[in-house]
Design an enzyme around this catalytic site. Structure first.
Site, short mmCIF file in Angstrom:
data_model
loop_
_atom_site.label_atom_id
_atom_site.label_comp_id
_atom_site.label_asym_id
_atom_site.label_seq_id
_atom_site.Cartn_x
_atom_site.Cartn_y
_atom_site.Cartn_z
CG ASP A 1 55.81 6.21 35.47
OD1 ASP A 1 55.63 7.43 35.49
OD2 ASP A 1 56.57 5.65 34.65
CD GLU B 1 47.14 11.80 36.05
OE1 GLU B 1 47.48 12.82 36.71
OE2 GLU B 1 47.92 11.21 35.30
CG ASP C 1 50.95 7.70 35.77
OD1 ASP C 1 50.43 8.83 35.81
OD2 ASP C 1 52.11 7.49 35.40
#
Length: 310
Positions: free
Chosen positions: A277, A196, A111
């Site tokens: 997170d 991501e 992340d």
């Protein structure tokens, strides 16, 4: 003559990309502001015993090597360039593939963030070094000195421009060095890396965070992960940008409601307290492993599993 011929080949490639609508119309590059470079093919240089001699030169270049060339490999193309800080570089193109290490049984979800540059699904947080912020005062001072120099001021303006270039080069070098060490470690230690699909271009429109986002350099980090994964026989999986990784409970799968950025910890209805997170990294890893298992894309989740209310 060789660099001139190479320039024409590059121009031909630029127009070919333009006519096939893969790029915009080619533009002229400024000799003062753009990176100066000259490309030599095998007929334009001689490389013997680790010494490089370019065409029209009687003595080899005095080179400080960043790393040795692979054994038994000769360069096919040599590019000599000068950056905005006035430093000269020689880049050699060689046909070589790194040794692929043995597979490992580890996977990690990543992340990306600003305070912590990356948070891993293992719970580890790697602090963002913020290289640009550390040199912000030095950069501002150099830019003010450059702004006071009038156009056409000759040597004085060029000296001021070089000072700005050196500060930018210092920031870029430190950032690139940190990202290389981080991405190499992640790729070597894990067989699967899940990230991501961030739209950094759109995120830079946020005036409050644009400077910090640009300094984090997420796009460059992703690029490094992808080509190093190809080198080492690893796999990089990208999760859809709309996947609610932060709002999804990694323990029970409940999808929470609106969650602003200032919420760093939250407790789910199942009683699990999450670090925002770390929870996002774990959800990203789970989604990526699902992609690897079924071969389907990760789409945004609109509701919680089993028909539960969000």
């Amino acid at each position: 003559s060789v660099p001139l011929q190479q320039t024409l080949r590059h121009l031909q490639g630029a127009f070919a990309n333009f006519w096939t609508r893969r790029a915009k119309y080619p533009t002229f590059k400024s000799r003062k502001k753009s990176r100066k470079s000259a490309e030599y093919t095998t007929s334009g240089f001689r490389f013997r015993d680790g010494r490089l001699t370019l065409a029209k030169m009687t003595q080899p270049l005095a080179i400080v090597w960043s790393r040795p060339l692979p054994e038994g490999v000769s360069p096919s193309t040599v590019t000599v360039s000068q950056d905005s800080a006035g430093r000269w570089f020689v880049s050699m193109l060689c046909d070589d593939r790194p040794t692929v290490p043995a597979p490992v049984n580890h996977a990690v979800g990543i992340d990306a963030g600003i305070t912590a540059l990356v948070t891993l699904s293992t719970g580890e947080k790697i602090t963002n070094p913020r290289h640009e912020r550390k040199d912000r005062e030095r950069l501002a001072r150099a830019q003010r000195e450059l702004a006071r120099k009038a156009e056409g001021d000759g040597a004085n303006r060029e000296k001021a421009r070089l000072k700005v270039g050196r500060v930018y080069a210092r920031i870029a070098d430190r950032r690139r060095d940190f990202l290389h060490k981080l991405t190499t470690r992640l790729v070597r230690d894990n067989q699967v890396v899940v990230i991501e699909d961030l739209t950094v271009r759109n995120m830079l429109r946020n005036r409050r965070l644009s400077r910090a986002i640009a300094d984090a350099s997420w796009t460059e980090m992703r690029s490094m992960l992808e080509y190093k994964a190809d080198w080492y026989g690893r796999e990089v999986i990208t999760v859809d940008r709309w996947f609610p990784s932060s709002k999804l409970c990694s323990a029970c799968g409940t999808l929470q409601g609106r969650m602003p950025l200032n919420v760093r910890e939250w407790t789910c209805d199942c009683g699990t307290t999450h670090d925002r997170d770390v929870n996002a990294a774990r959800n990203i890893l789970a989604a990526g492993l699902a992609v690897s298992a079924c071969g389907d894309g990760v789409r945004p989740q609109r509701s919680t599993p089993g028909g539960q209310s969000s």
